[in-house]
Scaffold this motif. Structure first.
Motif, PDB file in Angstrom:
ATOM      1  N   MET A  35      -9.181  18.049  -5.378  1.00  8.81           N
ATOM      2  CA  MET A  35      -8.062  18.839  -5.798  1.00  8.81           C
ATOM      3  C   MET A  35      -7.548  19.703  -4.658  1.00  8.81           C
ATOM      4  SD  MET A  35      -8.788  19.467  -9.827  1.00  8.81           S
ATOM      5  CE  MET A  35      -9.243  21.110  -9.699  1.00  8.81           C
ATOM      6  N   GLN A  36      -8.358  19.853  -3.611  1.00  8.04           N
ATOM      7  CA  GLN A  36      -7.892  20.539  -2.419  1.00  8.04           C
ATOM      8  C   GLN A  36      -7.264  19.500  -1.486  1.00  8.04           C
ATOM      9  OE1 GLN A  36      -7.925  23.820  -1.839  1.00  8.04           O
ATOM     10  NE2 GLN A  36      -8.787  24.109  -3.874  1.00  8.04           N
ATOM     11  N   PRO A  37      -6.138  19.806  -0.892  1.00  2.00           N
ATOM     12  CA  PRO A  37      -5.505  18.847   0.025  1.00  2.00           C
ATOM     13  C   PRO A  37      -6.421  18.469   1.183  1.00  2.00           C
ATOM     14  CG  PRO A  37      -3.998  20.626  -0.519  1.00  2.00           C
ATOM     15  CD  PRO A  37      -5.341  21.015  -1.068  1.00  2.00           C
ATOM     16  N   ILE A  38      -6.328  17.222   1.608  1.00  2.00           N
ATOM     17  CA  ILE A  38      -7.052  16.720   2.769  1.00  2.00           C
ATOM     18  C   ILE A  38      -6.005  16.449   3.834  1.00  2.00           C
ATOM     19  CG2 ILE A  38      -8.442  14.829   3.700  1.00  2.00           C
ATOM     20  CD1 ILE A  38      -9.560  14.453   0.885  1.00  2.00           C
ATOM     21  N   ALA A  39      -6.075  17.161   4.952  1.00  2.00           N
ATOM     22  CA  ALA A  39      -5.094  17.040   6.035  1.00  2.00           C
ATOM     23  C   ALA A  39      -3.673  17.174   5.492  1.00  2.00           C
ATOM     24  CB  ALA A  39      -5.281  15.729   6.780  1.00  2.00           C
ATOM     25  N   LYS A  40      -3.491  18.166   4.617  1.00  2.00           N
ATOM     26  CA  LYS A  40      -2.200  18.478   3.990  1.00  2.00           C
ATOM     27  C   LYS A  40      -1.702  17.383   3.063  1.00  2.00           C
ATOM     28  CE  LYS A  40      -0.838  21.492   7.754  1.00  2.00           C
ATOM     29  NZ  LYS A  40       0.158  21.816   8.754  1.00  2.00           N
ATOM     30  N   GLN A  41      -2.567  16.479   2.677  1.00  2.00           N
ATOM     31  CA  GLN A  41      -2.220  15.407   1.741  1.00  2.00           C
ATOM     32  C   GLN A  41      -2.935  15.676   0.425  1.00  2.00           C
ATOM     33  OE1 GLN A  41      -0.036  12.904   2.892  1.00  2.00           O
ATOM     34  NE2 GLN A  41      -0.022  14.255   4.651  1.00  2.00           N
ATOM     35  N   LYS A  42      -2.292  15.369  -0.700  1.00  2.00           N
ATOM     36  CA  LYS A  42      -2.986  15.578  -1.957  1.00  2.00           C
ATOM     37  C   LYS A  42      -2.808  14.454  -2.968  1.00  2.00           C
ATOM     38  CE  LYS A  42       0.204  18.697  -4.242  1.00  2.00           C
ATOM     39  NZ  LYS A  42       0.365  20.052  -4.750  1.00  2.00           N
ATOM     40  N   HIS A  43      -2.094  13.408  -2.643  1.00  2.00           N
ATOM     41  CA  HIS A  43      -1.967  12.253  -3.523  1.00  2.00           C
ATOM     42  C   HIS A  43      -2.484  11.022  -2.792  1.00  2.00           C
ATOM     43  CE1 HIS A  43       1.076  14.987  -5.299  1.00  2.00           C
ATOM     44  NE2 HIS A  43       0.491  14.567  -6.405  1.00  2.00           N
ATOM     45  N   PHE A  44      -3.502  10.397  -3.366  1.00  4.79           N
ATOM     46  CA  PHE A  44      -4.148   9.254  -2.747  1.00  4.79           C
ATOM     47  C   PHE A  44      -4.275   8.119  -3.743  1.00  4.79           C
ATOM     48  CE2 PHE A  44      -5.624  12.952  -0.476  1.00  4.79           C
ATOM     49  CZ  PHE A  44      -5.641  12.552   0.847  1.00  4.79           C
ATOM     50  N   LEU A  45      -4.419   6.912  -3.219  1.00  4.95           N
ATOM     51  CA  LEU A  45      -4.768   5.767  -4.047  1.00  4.95           C
ATOM     52  C   LEU A  45      -5.883   5.008  -3.352  1.00  4.95           C
ATOM     53  CD1 LEU A  45      -3.401   2.965  -2.682  1.00  4.95           C
ATOM     54  CD2 LEU A  45      -1.373   4.078  -3.517  1.00  4.95           C
ATOM     55  N   VAL A  46      -6.682   4.303  -4.152  1.00  2.13           N
ATOM     56  CA  VAL A  46      -7.748   3.490  -3.567  1.00  2.13           C
ATOM     57  C   VAL A  46      -7.088   2.223  -3.049  1.00  2.13           C
ATOM     58  CG1 VAL A  46      -9.871   2.212  -4.014  1.00  2.13           C
ATOM     59  CG2 VAL A  46      -9.519   4.447  -5.067  1.00  2.13           C
ATOM     60  N   SER A  47      -7.144   2.027  -1.737  1.00  4.95           N
ATOM     61  CA  SER A  47      -6.471   0.880  -1.139  1.00  4.95           C
ATOM     62  C   SER A  47      -7.417  -0.275  -0.847  1.00  4.95           C
ATOM     63  CB  SER A  47      -5.760   1.287   0.152  1.00  4.95           C
ATOM     64  OG  SER A  47      -6.674   1.796   1.092  1.00  4.95           O
ATOM     65  N   LYS A  48      -8.726   0.012  -0.781  1.00  4.52           N
ATOM     66  CA  LYS A  48      -9.672  -1.056  -0.462  1.00  4.52           C
ATOM     67  C   LYS A  48     -11.058  -0.671  -0.946  1.00  4.52           C
ATOM     68  CE  LYS A  48      -9.376  -2.851   3.682  1.00  4.52           C
ATOM     69  NZ  LYS A  48      -9.516  -3.025   5.144  1.00  4.52           N
ATOM     70  N   VAL A  49     -11.773  -1.653  -1.456  1.00  5.62           N
ATOM     71  CA  VAL A  49     -13.185  -1.485  -1.787  1.00  5.62           C
ATOM     72  C   VAL A  49     -13.977  -2.088  -0.638  1.00  5.62           C
ATOM     73  CG1 VAL A  49     -15.019  -2.098  -3.404  1.00  5.62           C
ATOM     74  CG2 VAL A  49     -12.726  -1.578  -4.265  1.00  5.62           C
ATOM     75  N   ILE A  50     -14.839  -1.302  -0.039  1.00  6.99           N
ATOM     76  CA  ILE A  50     -15.623  -1.750   1.109  1.00  6.99           C
ATOM     77  C   ILE A  50     -16.888  -2.433   0.593  1.00  6.99           C
ATOM     78  CG2 ILE A  50     -16.721  -1.075   3.272  1.00  6.99           C
ATOM     79  CD1 ILE A  50     -13.671  -0.443   3.099  1.00  6.99           C
ATOM     80  N   THR A  51     -16.994  -3.722   0.858  1.00  5.35           N
ATOM     81  CA  THR A  51     -18.173  -4.459   0.424  1.00  5.35           C
ATOM     82  C   THR A  51     -19.125  -4.626   1.593  1.00  5.35           C
ATOM     83  OG1 THR A  51     -17.072  -6.554   0.883  1.00  5.35           O
ATOM     84  CG2 THR A  51     -16.916  -5.724  -1.364  1.00  5.35           C
ATOM     85  N   LEU A  52     -20.387  -4.719   1.265  1.00  2.00           N
ATOM     86  CA  LEU A  52     -21.403  -4.911   2.284  1.00  2.00           C
ATOM     87  C   LEU A  52     -21.568  -6.397   2.567  1.00  2.00           C
ATOM     88  CD1 LEU A  52     -23.963  -2.314   0.950  1.00  2.00           C
ATOM     89  CD2 LEU A  52     -22.303  -2.026   2.783  1.00  2.00           C
ATOM     90  N   GLU A  53     -22.279  -6.716   3.617  1.00  2.00           N
ATOM     91  CA  GLU A  53     -22.466  -8.115   3.989  1.00  2.00           C
ATOM     92  C   GLU A  53     -23.288  -8.872   2.952  1.00  2.00           C
ATOM     93  OE1 GLU A  53     -23.933  -8.457   7.969  1.00  2.00           O
ATOM     94  OE2 GLU A  53     -22.391  -7.138   8.757  1.00  2.00           O
ATOM     95  N   ILE A  54     -24.156  -8.183   2.263  1.00  2.00           N
ATOM     96  CA  ILE A  54     -24.975  -8.810   1.226  1.00  2.00           C
ATOM     97  C   ILE A  54     -24.271  -8.594  -0.115  1.00  2.00           C
ATOM     98  CG2 ILE A  54     -27.242  -8.843   0.122  1.00  2.00           C
ATOM     99  CD1 ILE A  54     -28.306  -7.506   2.732  1.00  2.00           C
ATOM    100  N   PRO A  55     -23.757  -9.663  -0.740  1.00  2.00           N
ATOM    101  CA  PRO A  55     -22.966  -9.510  -1.967  1.00  2.00           C
ATOM    102  C   PRO A  55     -23.713  -8.840  -3.118  1.00  2.00           C
ATOM    103  CG  PRO A  55     -22.831 -11.756  -1.116  1.00  2.00           C
ATOM    104  CD  PRO A  55     -23.845 -11.031  -0.292  1.00  2.00           C
ATOM    105  N   GLU A  56     -25.035  -8.928  -3.151  1.00  2.00           N
ATOM    106  CA  GLU A  56     -25.797  -8.344  -4.243  1.00  2.00           C
ATOM    107  C   GLU A  56     -25.911  -6.822  -4.146  1.00  2.00           C
ATOM    108  OE1 GLU A  56     -27.163 -10.954  -2.339  1.00  2.00           O
ATOM    109  OE2 GLU A  56     -26.421 -12.444  -3.747  1.00  2.00           O
TER     110      GLU A  56
END
Length: 57
Positions: free
Chosen positions: A1-22
């Protein structure tokens, strides 16, 4: 709820997956709606309602 680098509206643009799918997902990449800058955070941090709220409030 506190701005990050003067930004306050974000969206999830990518899910970071690990090399091991499990392996569980640990990180997501969020993108500022205004500046398009991206930052990686732990996806569990999004559940912290003191830091993040869902929607345009």
């Amino acid at each position: 709820m506190q701005p990050i680098a003067k930004q306050k509206h974000f969206l999830v643009s990518k899910v970071i997956t690990l090399e091991i799918p499990e392996q569980p997902i640990e990180l997501v990449e969020i993108e500022s709606v205004y500046s398009k800058k991206t930052t990686r955070i732990a996806w569990r941090d999004l559940m912290d309602t003191d830091r993040w709220i869902q929607g345009w409030k």
